[in-house]
Design a protein around this motif. Structure first.
Motif, PDB file in Angstrom:
ATOM      1  N   ILE A   1      -2.352 -25.939  -9.198  1.00 41.41           N
ATOM      2  CA  ILE A   1      -1.480 -24.766  -9.167  1.00 41.41           C
ATOM      3  C   ILE A   1      -2.121 -23.609  -9.914  1.00 41.41           C
ATOM      4  N   LEU A   2      -2.639 -23.887 -11.092  1.00 38.53           N
ATOM      5  CA  LEU A   2      -3.263 -22.816 -11.860  1.00 38.53           C
ATOM      6  C   LEU A   2      -4.510 -22.304 -11.157  1.00 38.53           C
ATOM      7  N   PHE A   3      -5.208 -23.189 -10.491  1.00 38.14           N
ATOM      8  CA  PHE A   3      -6.387 -22.792  -9.735  1.00 38.14           C
ATOM      9  C   PHE A   3      -6.002 -21.790  -8.662  1.00 38.14           C
ATOM     10  N   GLU A   4      -4.946 -22.106  -7.925  1.00 40.39           N
ATOM     11  CA  GLU A   4      -4.523 -21.192  -6.870  1.00 40.39           C
ATOM     12  C   GLU A   4      -3.966 -19.897  -7.440  1.00 40.39           C
ATOM     13  N   LEU A   5      -3.299 -19.990  -8.591  1.00 40.79           N
ATOM     14  CA  LEU A   5      -2.790 -18.757  -9.203  1.00 40.79           C
ATOM     15  C   LEU A   5      -3.942 -17.848  -9.593  1.00 40.79           C
ATOM     16  N   SER A   6      -4.999 -18.437 -10.117  1.00 43.61           N
ATOM     17  CA  SER A   6      -6.120 -17.570 -10.487  1.00 43.61           C
ATOM     18  C   SER A   6      -6.788 -17.005  -9.241  1.00 43.61           C
ATOM     19  N   ARG A   7      -6.736 -17.746  -8.137  1.00 39.99           N
ATOM     20  CA  ARG A   7      -7.261 -17.190  -6.897  1.00 39.99           C
ATOM     21  C   ARG A   7      -6.445 -15.973  -6.470  1.00 39.99           C
ATOM     22  N   ILE A   8      -5.114 -16.103  -6.594  1.00 36.38           N
ATOM     23  CA  ILE A   8      -4.262 -14.980  -6.192  1.00 36.38           C
ATOM     24  C   ILE A   8      -4.543 -13.776  -7.070  1.00 36.38           C
ATOM     25  N   ALA A   9      -4.643 -14.024  -8.384  1.00 35.27           N
ATOM     26  CA  ALA A   9      -4.881 -12.899  -9.292  1.00 35.27           C
ATOM     27  C   ALA A   9      -6.203 -12.213  -8.962  1.00 35.27           C
ATOM     28  N   ASN A  10      -7.220 -13.015  -8.728  1.00 37.81           N
ATOM     29  CA  ASN A  10      -8.543 -12.475  -8.465  1.00 37.81           C
ATOM     30  C   ASN A  10      -8.572 -11.667  -7.179  1.00 37.81           C
ATOM     31  N   ILE A  11      -8.037 -12.245  -6.103  1.00 37.13           N
ATOM     32  CA  ILE A  11      -8.178 -11.585  -4.809  1.00 37.13           C
ATOM     33  C   ILE A  11      -7.203 -10.422  -4.665  1.00 37.13           C
ATOM     34  N   SER A  12      -6.087 -10.451  -5.397  1.00 41.59           N
ATOM     35  CA  SER A  12      -5.219  -9.272  -5.376  1.00 41.59           C
ATOM     36  C   SER A  12      -5.972  -8.075  -5.900  1.00 41.59           C
ATOM     37  N   LEU A  13      -6.767  -8.317  -6.931  1.00 43.10           N
ATOM     38  CA  LEU A  13      -7.543  -7.207  -7.448  1.00 43.10           C
ATOM     39  C   LEU A  13      -8.577  -6.762  -6.445  1.00 43.10           C
ATOM     40  N   PHE A  14      -9.124  -7.694  -5.697  1.00 41.91           N
ATOM     41  CA  PHE A  14     -10.077  -7.328  -4.664  1.00 41.91           C
ATOM     42  C   PHE A  14      -9.440  -6.388  -3.657  1.00 41.91           C
ATOM     43  N   LEU A  15      -8.202  -6.727  -3.256  1.00 41.36           N
ATOM     44  CA  LEU A  15      -7.540  -5.899  -2.255  1.00 41.36           C
ATOM     45  C   LEU A  15      -7.282  -4.502  -2.803  1.00 41.36           C
ATOM     46  N   GLY A  16      -6.853  -4.446  -4.064  1.00 39.32           N
ATOM     47  CA  GLY A  16      -6.641  -3.132  -4.649  1.00 39.32           C
ATOM     48  C   GLY A  16      -7.950  -2.371  -4.766  1.00 39.32           C
ATOM     49  N   ASP A  17      -8.982  -3.083  -5.122  1.00 37.81           N
ATOM     50  CA  ASP A  17     -10.264  -2.435  -5.307  1.00 37.81           C
ATOM     51  C   ASP A  17     -10.831  -1.912  -4.003  1.00 37.81           C
TER      52      ASP A  17
ATOM     53  N   TYR B   1      -0.887  -0.488  -6.873  1.00 35.70           N
ATOM     54  CA  TYR B   1       0.050  -1.527  -6.478  1.00 35.70           C
ATOM     55  C   TYR B   1      -0.520  -2.904  -6.795  1.00 35.70           C
ATOM     56  N   ALA B   2      -1.825  -3.061  -6.587  1.00 36.74           N
ATOM     57  CA  ALA B   2      -2.444  -4.370  -6.853  1.00 36.74           C
ATOM     58  C   ALA B   2      -2.307  -4.728  -8.325  1.00 36.74           C
ATOM     59  N   PHE B   3      -2.615  -3.762  -9.194  1.00 39.05           N
ATOM     60  CA  PHE B   3      -2.515  -4.057 -10.619  1.00 39.05           C
ATOM     61  C   PHE B   3      -1.089  -4.397 -10.998  1.00 39.05           C
ATOM     62  N   ARG B   4      -0.154  -3.669 -10.403  1.00 40.81           N
ATOM     63  CA  ARG B   4       1.247  -3.921 -10.745  1.00 40.81           C
ATOM     64  C   ARG B   4       1.659  -5.317 -10.315  1.00 40.81           C
ATOM     65  N   ASP B   5       1.300  -5.702  -9.096  1.00 42.42           N
ATOM     66  CA  ASP B   5       1.786  -6.994  -8.618  1.00 42.42           C
ATOM     67  C   ASP B   5       0.996  -8.170  -9.173  1.00 42.42           C
ATOM     68  N   ARG B   6      -0.203  -7.902  -9.615  1.00 40.56           N
ATOM     69  CA  ARG B   6      -0.985  -8.958 -10.238  1.00 40.56           C
ATOM     70  C   ARG B   6      -0.378  -9.383 -11.559  1.00 40.56           C
ATOM     71  N   GLU B   7       0.320  -8.436 -12.179  1.00 38.65           N
ATOM     72  CA  GLU B   7       0.885  -8.732 -13.485  1.00 38.65           C
ATOM     73  C   GLU B   7       1.836  -9.914 -13.430  1.00 38.65           C
ATOM     74  N   TYR B   8       2.545 -10.050 -12.319  1.00 43.94           N
ATOM     75  CA  TYR B   8       3.477 -11.174 -12.229  1.00 43.94           C
ATOM     76  C   TYR B   8       2.730 -12.495 -12.297  1.00 43.94           C
ATOM     77  N   VAL B   9       1.628 -12.546 -11.592  1.00 45.39           N
ATOM     78  CA  VAL B   9       0.852 -13.799 -11.592  1.00 45.39           C
ATOM     79  C   VAL B   9       0.229 -14.035 -12.959  1.00 45.39           C
ATOM     80  N   LEU B  10      -0.310 -12.960 -13.536  1.00 44.29           N
ATOM     81  CA  LEU B  10      -0.931 -13.132 -14.849  1.00 44.29           C
ATOM     82  C   LEU B  10       0.104 -13.531 -15.891  1.00 44.29           C
ATOM     83  N   ASN B  11       1.315 -13.034 -15.754  1.00 44.41           N
ATOM     84  CA  ASN B  11       2.366 -13.456 -16.683  1.00 44.41           C
ATOM     85  C   ASN B  11       2.601 -14.940 -16.586  1.00 44.41           C
ATOM     86  N   GLN B  12       2.582 -15.458 -15.359  1.00 44.10           N
ATOM     87  CA  GLN B  12       2.783 -16.897 -15.207  1.00 44.10           C
ATOM     88  C   GLN B  12       1.643 -17.684 -15.822  1.00 44.10           C
ATOM     89  N   ILE B  13       0.430 -17.216 -15.591  1.00 45.80           N
ATOM     90  CA  ILE B  13      -0.706 -17.931 -16.180  1.00 45.80           C
ATOM     91  C   ILE B  13      -0.613 -17.882 -17.695  1.00 45.80           C
TER      92      ILE B  13
END
Lengths: 391, 351, 229
Positions: free
Chosen positions: A124-140, A153-165
């Motif tokens: 689960i944590l592995f996939e969460l870090s994938r989401i965090a990483n690739i969300s930034l890619f999309l924003g970038d 928007y990417a930075f804003r929505d990534r925060e939810y995942v990073l909060n969970q991690i």
């Protein structure tokens, strides 16, 4: 998604040929420019020396090493748990994902398997870090191409995942949570429900990005047909992850050689590929991967078994003699650790196979004949992290 | 109402000597440019942009961050004046002022009311486009004089782009001119005010209704003239880092910055005049005395609307590559505007 | 989906891994005597050690015969035990082992790992076939007096950067490489950092402060023992 038509391919080639003819007729001396090492387009300190002919690139050579920290040498004097602290920082956006292959290699040498609950949470944590990483890619992607809004928007929505991690591990970017034999701690109360909500937000973000960026006509004009990498060329360069799947190669380490310790075979999920191999394909595949990752997390969250979080391992870890290579499908590609152990507290040799090193090595091949703005598009779509290239 | 009339009479009788009148007008424009740039900058660049990107924006300077641009201006003014060693000093220094001069000249014909215009030229629109082309020279000067490869590339890109988009802009406006029957900006406002849609004069005839194609082309061309996304290759921040402006710092950069926003204001004003009815409101006759006060207010509102559209596009779209940009101009916008002119001409004769 | 995951007993050390054994057989039949060592860990990996002269040949066979189109990595291992040990940290090792004698540890001889090895430097490379799931880890010994070997660049284009890094870190020359230049280190760097006799300067310059935190383990001798399973 439609593939590029033959007509479009022909038109592209014809345009390049026409350009070539004009270039020969108006022979002028080329210009050499430096992209970087401080440059908003390169994600960190990568320097690309490009020789231009007008606006077209004749040759482009990436020069890396500005961030070389000598991890392989450093790992030779550190105990296994200490090495975990180090390697967190290789791909600094994919936090947890860096630790997993190394821990799995050590576990393979020791013959230990983590208890099921730990395996679930690891995945689960592995996939969460994938989401965090690739969300930034999309924003970038948006930022590189001029649509700044998507980046925010990417930075804003990534925060939810990073909060969970952070809630689970204590660290947003460098969790240092994986241990040989399991994990450091169990999950906090209420984490599962919160993560479900975070996955909802991630899916909404993906829809937004699809609307705002991937579906945008200008984005498509900028990325379709740009930087095409055929499958066999990509494989010979060692391109992995979404980059190679976007060239039509149906290969995902999570499905094909999933190491013991991650539980992808317990989940119903899909591998996304795209036949085109251009920048658009790479972006699109990554977008789908984020969606898929959120679905994987949802399924895993619903089926977490109970039980201990750590196997019985001695307090001081001496890994028996042997060599092991474990690679996992990290957000950037295939990341693997070749661990040579002599029965010591410390590894004898750790070879870190980082995805971005190979991904960037293809730039000289891809960049020939591109325009300078296209090089930025290709860099953005190939997606590398400097820490991953330079280790 | 009578006080207004008497006030108007007094103003009409106010007949200063030529040099005083010119001086006053020049002063008004000189004050107007930074003011409008400031207003546009604050409202759109900070507040609206931040709102669209779901963030707060600057909050410190002034109440809710509204004085941020003043603070920024002050910061720019007190910076060291750095000129690259191998730069051509005279050209380097002159370039921002050439760009600003072109904006200054554009403000001369913008009408805020029937009489509130610096100079009501009969060739209004023609003059506007003539002077707005001057900025191309300024950009080329900046790019070349900076002695920097990136600025050179940026300057050349910008020059190519600006020249390419002049044509669609002019051709889009030809339709308006045909419909209004005059090049004079005040005349165009009056034509819209007193026009009728199929016999009904309720809202006049704002040309946006019939010239919607022209409006679209004009907006796109304005976007390009201002080098805003999606046409901001010349100042592509993530590629060549500000392009032709990269060597400019301090008050020279402030000049470019102000010039960009002031030009945005000017073009939005032109768009409002040409397509939205300018300073006139449909249910009030154009020669009413109310317009001494109401005219500027109405025009300002319409300018804000058009600027919102311009900046909205800027924040949303990624940027086009230079050759795609040129293709868009030459192969799409120009043929479309020619079709527009054809249709307008035919319909004008027929209807 | 890896075709090699046949019989899956937990922690299976004893059963055969037919698919991986077959890979070794194919190498032997293709290269003959050039295959000087092999090792299979059932369910995990297969190592094939080839003669130095057959290095490029082995790559070509892997790519064409075994369809290993994916180039994973190429590096080297320096089997010399580090003369510096872990410096300050080695004291912690011995405290942990229950030996508080204080005398410096003796250096041990060079012992190679999987698939054996005769020399100090050993090249290491891995290739993979996405279509069949076959993965091979190739090794080759490089003698100390002639640190050079054929380059893989004609076979796998991605080997370019990996060989540059291996040359930079170990000093192994690659014959046929388009241009061996520094990739990580600055141009004037002297020495080859990943060699074991190249000291990790950070540890020589400043002692590692963690030594003061080491306390003897609670409980009996069982805890201090190694991690055998």
């Amino acid at each position: 998604m439609t593939a590029i038509t033959d007509r479009e391919k022909l038109a592209y080639v014809a345009a390049r040929a026409a350009d070539g003819r004009i270039n020969i007729e108006l022979e002028t001396e080329g210009m050499t420019i430096n992209l970087g090492p401080q440059h908003p387009a390169t994600h960190g300190t990568l320097r690309i020396v490009a020789r231009l002919d007008g606006e077209q690139i004749v040759s482009a050579e990436p020069i890396c090493g500005y961030m070389h920290r000598g991890y392989e040498k450093l790992a030779e004097v550190r105990t296994y748990p200490q090495v975990t602290t180090l390697i967190n920082r290789i791909d600094w956006l994919g936090s947890f994902a860096n630790e997993v292959p190394f821990i799995l290699a050590a576990e393979e040498l020791m013959g230990i398997e983590a208890p099921p609950r730990a395996q679930w949470i690891r995945t689960i944590l592995f996939e969460l870090s994938r989401i965090a990483n690739i969300s930034l890619f999309l924003g970038d992607l948006g930022i590189q191409l001029g649509g700044l809004t998507v980046g925010f928007y990417a930075f804003r929505d990534r925060e939810y995942v990073l909060n969970q991690i952070e809630a689970a591990t204590g660290g947003r970017f460098h969790p240092n949570f994986d241990r040989i034999g399991g994990l450091k701690d169990d999950l906090p109360k209420g984490w599962i429900a919160e993560t479900h909500k975070a996955m909802e937000k991630v899916r909404r973000f993906c829809d937004e990005v699809e609307d705002l960026l991937i579906g945008n006509e200008i984005f498509q004009t900028r990325t379709r047909g740009i930087g095409v990498i055929p499958g066999h060329v990509g494989l010979s360069y060692g391109l992995s992850g979404a980059n190679i799947r976007a060239s039509g190669v149906d290969w995902d380490l999570r499905r094909d050689s999933c190491p013991r310790g991650l539980v992808y075979d317990e989940v119903d999920w899909k591998v996304w590929t795209h036949p085109d191999g251009d920048s658009f394909a790479r972006s699109w595949v990554r977008l789908q991967e984020v969606r898929e990752a959120s679905k994987i997390v949802d399924q895993l969250l619903d089926t977490i078994p109970g039980g201990p979080i750590m196997a019985k391992v001695p307090r001081i870890i001496k890994v028996p003699e042997g060599e092991a290579y474990v690679a996992t499908e990290n957000p950037l590609g295939e990341m693997g650790y070749y661990v040579v152990s002599k029965g010591d507290l410390v590894p004898f040799r750790v070879k870190i196979r980082s995805a971005s090193f190979n991904n960037v090595s293809i730039i000289p091949w891809v960049a020939r004949g591109l325009y300078v703005p296209d090089l930025v598009t290709v860099l953005a779509s190939l997606y590398f992290i400097l820490g991953d290239i330079d280790r | 109402m009578s006080q207004l009339a008497s006030g108007a009479a007094v103003l009409a009788a106010f007949d200063p000597p030529y040099w005083l009148e010119t001086a006053i007008k020049a002063l008004v424009v000189a004050v107007l440019i930074p003011t409008t740039a400031l207003i546009l900058g604050i409202v759109f660049l900070f507040k609206v942009m931040s709102w669209m990107q779901s963030r707060l924006g600057p909050q410190e300077a002034g109440p809710r961050g509204l004085l941020q641009l003043l603070a920024d201006g002050g910061k720019f003014l007190q910076k060291e004046d750095i000129i690259p060693a191998s730069a051509d000093r005279f050209v380097f220094k002159a370039a921002p002022f050439v760009v600003l001069a072109s904006t200054f000249l554009t403000y001369v014909v913008i009408p805020a009311s029937m009489n509130l215009v610096v100079e009501d030229l009969d060739v209004g629109i023609f003059y506007v486009f003539a002077v707005s082309s001057l900025s191309v020279i300024g950009v080329l000067m900046a790019g070349w004089a900076s002695a920097n490869k990136y600025s050179l590339v940026g300057g050349l890109r910008a020059a190519g782009q600006l020249i390419a988009y002049e044509l669609p802009m002019i051709l889009a406006v030809v339709g308006v001119v045909i419909q209004a029957g005059t090049l004079n900006l005040n005349g165009i406002v009056v034509a819209q005010n007193s026009g009728e849609i199929l016999g009904w004069g309720g809202i006049g005839l704002p040309f946006i209704l019939t010239q919607f194609i022209g409006f679209g082309i004009f907006l796109a061309a304005v976007q390009a003239e201002l080098t805003q996304t999606p046409f901001d290759m010349p100042v592509a921040e993530s590629e060549i880092v500000s392009g032709y402006q990269v060597e400019y710092s301090g008050f020279r950069f402030l000049t470019f910055f102000l010039g960009e926003f002031a030009t945005a204001f000017a073009f939005a004003a032109i768009a409002a005049v040409l397509f939205l009815g300018g300073w006139a409101v449909p249910w009030l006759e154009a020669d009413s005395d109310w317009y001494w006060v109401l005219g500027p207010v109405v025009l300002f509102a319409k300018i804000m609307l058009v600027s919102f559209l311009i900046f909205w596009l800027r924040f949303t779209y990624p940027r086009l590559r230079e050759d795609q940009l040129q293709t868009f101009a030459w192969k799409f916008l120009i043929p479309l505007s020619l079709v527009n002119i054809l249709a307008t001409g035919v319909l004008k004769v027929v209807l | 989906m890896s075709s090699a995951d046949t019989t899956e007993a937990p922690a299976g050390e004893l059963e055969r891994d037919d698919a991986r054994e077959a890979v070794v057989e194919r190498f032997r039949s293709e290269l003959g005597d050039a295959v000087v060592g092999a090792h299979v860990r059932p369910g995990h990996a297969v190592w094939v050690r080839v003669d130095r002269g057959a290095w490029r040949e082995a790559a070509r066979f892997a790519r064409d015969g075994l369809h290993c189109a994916f180039f994973d990595f190429l590096s080297a291992i320096d089997w010399l035990p580090s003369p510096f040990g872990r410096d300050m940290d080695s004291q912690e090792d011995r405290i942990a082992a229950g030996d508080t004698d204080g005398s410096p540890a003796e250096p041990t001889a060079i012992v190679a790992g999987a698939a054996g090895g005769d020399t100090r430097f050993q090249l290491l490379a891995r290739v993979y076939a996405p279509t069949t799931g076959t993965a091979v880890i190739l090794k080759a010994d490089v003698p100390d007096d002639d640190l050079s070997i054929d380059s893989w660049v004609p076979v796998y284009a991605g080997a370019n950067w990996h060989e540059r890094e291996t040359w930079e870190m170990f000093g192994i020359d690659f014959v046929g490489h388009p241009g061996l230049t520094h990739i990580y280190l600055p141009g004037q760097f002297e020495g080859h950092p990943l060699r074991k006799d190249f000291p990790l300067l950070a540890r020589r310059v400043k002692p590692w402060p963690g030594i003061v935190d080491v306390e003897p383990m609670p409980g009996g001798a069982g805890e201090g023992e190694g991690g055998e399973e």
